[in-house]
Design an enzyme around this catalytic site. Structure first.
Site, mmCIF file in Angstrom:
data_model
loop_
_atom_site.group_PDB
_atom_site.id
_atom_site.type_symbol
_atom_site.label_atom_id
_atom_site.label_comp_id
_atom_site.label_asym_id
_atom_site.label_seq_id
_atom_site.Cartn_x
_atom_site.Cartn_y
_atom_site.Cartn_z
ATOM 1 C CD GLU A 6 -3.351 -0.218 2.017
ATOM 2 O OE1 GLU A 6 -4.396 -0.839 1.843
ATOM 3 O OE2 GLU A 6 -3.085 0.367 3.087
ATOM 4 C CG HIS B 55 7.919 -29.450 1.356
ATOM 5 N ND1 HIS B 55 8.576 -30.618 1.030
ATOM 6 C CD2 HIS B 55 8.553 -28.959 2.457
ATOM 7 C CE1 HIS B 55 9.538 -30.837 1.923
ATOM 8 N NE2 HIS B 55 9.550 -29.841 2.789
ATOM 9 C CE LYS C 56 -11.181 1.832 2.635
ATOM 10 N NZ LYS C 56 -10.678 2.731 3.675
HETATM 11 O O1 PA5 Z 1 -3.588 1.220 6.119
HETATM 12 C C1 PA5 Z 1 -4.659 1.750 5.959
HETATM 13 O O2 PA5 Z 1 -4.822 2.987 5.997
HETATM 14 C C2 PA5 Z 1 -5.904 0.910 5.727
HETATM 15 O O3 PA5 Z 1 -5.581 -0.445 5.666
HETATM 16 C C3 PA5 Z 1 -6.917 1.139 6.846
HETATM 17 O O4 PA5 Z 1 -6.348 0.773 8.066
HETATM 18 C C4 PA5 Z 1 -8.184 0.320 6.597
HETATM 19 O O5 PA5 Z 1 -8.723 0.658 5.350
HETATM 20 C C5 PA5 Z 1 -9.215 0.557 7.690
HETATM 21 O O6 PA5 Z 1 -9.575 1.914 7.752
HETATM 22 P P1 PA5 Z 1 -10.358 2.484 9.007
HETATM 23 O O7 PA5 Z 1 -9.452 2.452 10.180
HETATM 24 O O8 PA5 Z 1 -10.761 3.881 8.665
HETATM 25 O O9 PA5 Z 1 -11.558 1.596 9.217
#
Ligand code: PA5
Length: 469
Positions: free
Chosen positions: A295, A324, A438
């Protein structure tokens, strides 16, 4: 006192070992060092300007204190602790639990120092339904930690709404209020509104700390503290590592070497980064790393606004299990990967392999050996085999697996990600590509603000029978 209980070994990426075509020679290392030193300086400046508050989490004693206080409040009464969260609000919790509590923590009461822990990070109704069937008559001994910075994340919100209804019906308003703990934004957002309305106890997701950099904040600290993990040691480990990774001397800075070597190999076509722990307990640290690396570094645009479509692909594998499953590909498939092993010097416990029966003398070589020796020999054997096929390998060596070393590891990779972000010249802290999916989910689920999107999704959503067999 500052400790250094994990180390990085990187000789097996050098041209001395792999030759000129696949290894890094001295001149190339000097170039990497120069570029990466500039990146460390930049990362340090950004930190000094207060723009990467995750860097200061090891020193936020108040966060640890708030997590410990809450853990103490429910200790004794709480038999099950359930985290509702996803992505950065779940993966750190899972990683800490797998690394620092026994394999059968949830199953064997004798191995537990606290309540059972469940981290629900999906919306599969069959999975959640099975869990609800089990937990339904235990709600009065169960606490739910809803972790969401925004509160608008569909997966977490849906889980929460199911649990809210169940808790209200079965425990009444007071029980419902008592059994939910929110970890969310201190001031704004949907979960903050809900928290204030019902009067839940809450902890903060600190301002400016993105989900994937939040494991050392209350996001990760509460479930860890509840389950008996020494969170002070965890933070002390992160602070140990801070001393090493702020160092502008490239060869003294393990985060810089990790970032620099990965970035260098990316430019040479090795765009897949495999993390392979040889310790079951470390397996979910690679899952956590996978999100952090993907990310943060996978971006279409660079910081100059140019379209670059960069990003190394992180892959998790587990030694010895995946020998394996994956190693055939790793050795004989394309030479497009860099491998990082996680190795443990001293396991929390050890076992001696029993004697071989007379009918199977060929197993005699195993008899009497320690299991820890076997797993570490397997790691070495895999590394040897990969290096023989000119595949670059690094190792993070843990003296032992405990809260201190895990804290060191987490912080090492967080800072390596920041430095790699600089080298790739991208913003490591945003995730614009996640948003469209989303929004589309909200559109498809009937959210009025996203109604206009439905028509755009329709051509993808409608299955053309000509292509369905
Ligand atoms: O790393 C990130 O920003 C995302 O993985 C968020 O943690 C995830 O989308 C959850 O978001 P939120 O804490 O607003 O529910």
């Amino acid at each position: 006192m500052t400790q250094a209980n994990i180390s990085l070994y990187y000789k097996n990426v050098t041209a001395e070992v792999l030759g000129p075509e696949h290894g890094i020679n001295r001149d190339q290392f000097s170039e990497i060092a120069a570029k990466t030193t500039a990146a460390i300086e930049k990362v340090n400046q950004v930190r000094a300007a207060g723009k990467t508050p995750y860097r200061d989490l090891p020193y936020k004693a108040a966060y640890a204190a708030s997590a410990k206080k809450l853990a103490a409040e429910i200790a004794g009464a709480c038999e099950n602790f359930v985290v509702l969260g996803i992505g950065g609000s779940a993966l750190g919790n899972i990683a800490l639990q797998t690394a620092l509590n026994p394999y059968l923590y949830n199953t064997d009461d004798k191995q537990r120092k606290g309540p059972r822990l469940f981290v629900l990070d999906n919306v599969d109704p069959a999975q959640l339904g099975s869990f609800l069937d089990w937990i339904g008559d235990k709600l009065d001994r169960t606490w739910f930690n809803v972790i969401s910075k925004s509160g608008r994340t569909a997966e977490t919100a849906a889980q929460y709404l199911i649990l809210q209804q169940m808790l209200q019906e079965r425990l009444g308003p007071a029980g419902f209020r008592e059994h939910v703990i929110a970890t969310t934004d201190p001031k704004k957002g949907t979960m903050r509104q809900i928290t204030d309305k019902y009067g839940f106890r809450s902890l903060v997701v600190p301002d400016g700390v993105g989900g994937r950099f939040s494991v050392l904040s209350p996001v990760g600290l509460l479930s860890a503290a509840v389950c008996g993990i020494d969170i002070d040691e965890l933070l002390a480990g992160a602070a140990d590592m801070n001393q090493r990774v702020k160092n502008t001397g490239f060869f003294a800075n393990p985060a810089a070497i990790l970032a620099g070597v990965n970035h260098h190999f990316y430019q040479r076509g090795k765009r897949i980064s495999v993390m392979m722990p040889y310790a079951y307990g470390l397996k979910d640290l690679s899952d956590w790393y996978r999100q952090l690396w993907a990310e943060s570094l996978g971006k279409a645009k660079n910081i100059h606004g140019e379209m670059v479509f960069v990003g190394p692909t992180p892959v998790k594998a587990l030694g010895a299990t995946d020998q394996h499953s994956q190693v055939q590909l790793y050795r004989e498939g394309p030479n497009d990967k860099i491998f990082t092993f996680l190795q443990v010097q001293e396991f929390a416990r050890d076992l001696t392999i029993g004697p071989a029966p007379d009918c199977a003398p060929e197993l005699g070589y195993l008899a009497g050996a320690k299991m820890s020796k076997l797993i570490n020999c397997e790691k070495l054997a895999t590394e040897y085999a990969l290096v023989k096929d000119l595949r670059p390998c690094m190792t993070i060596l843990f003296e032992r697996v405990d809260a201190r070393t895990v804290g060191q590891f987490l912080y090492l990779y967080e800072v390596a990600t920041s430095i790699a972000g600089r080298l790739f010249e991208i913003d490591a802290y945003d995730q614009p590509a996640v948003e469209l999916g989303k929004d589309a989910t909200m559109a498809l689920m009937g959210h009025p603000d996203y109604a206009a999107m439905v028509a755009k999704i329709q051509p993808i959503a409608t299955m053309d029978p000509a292509y369905r067999i």
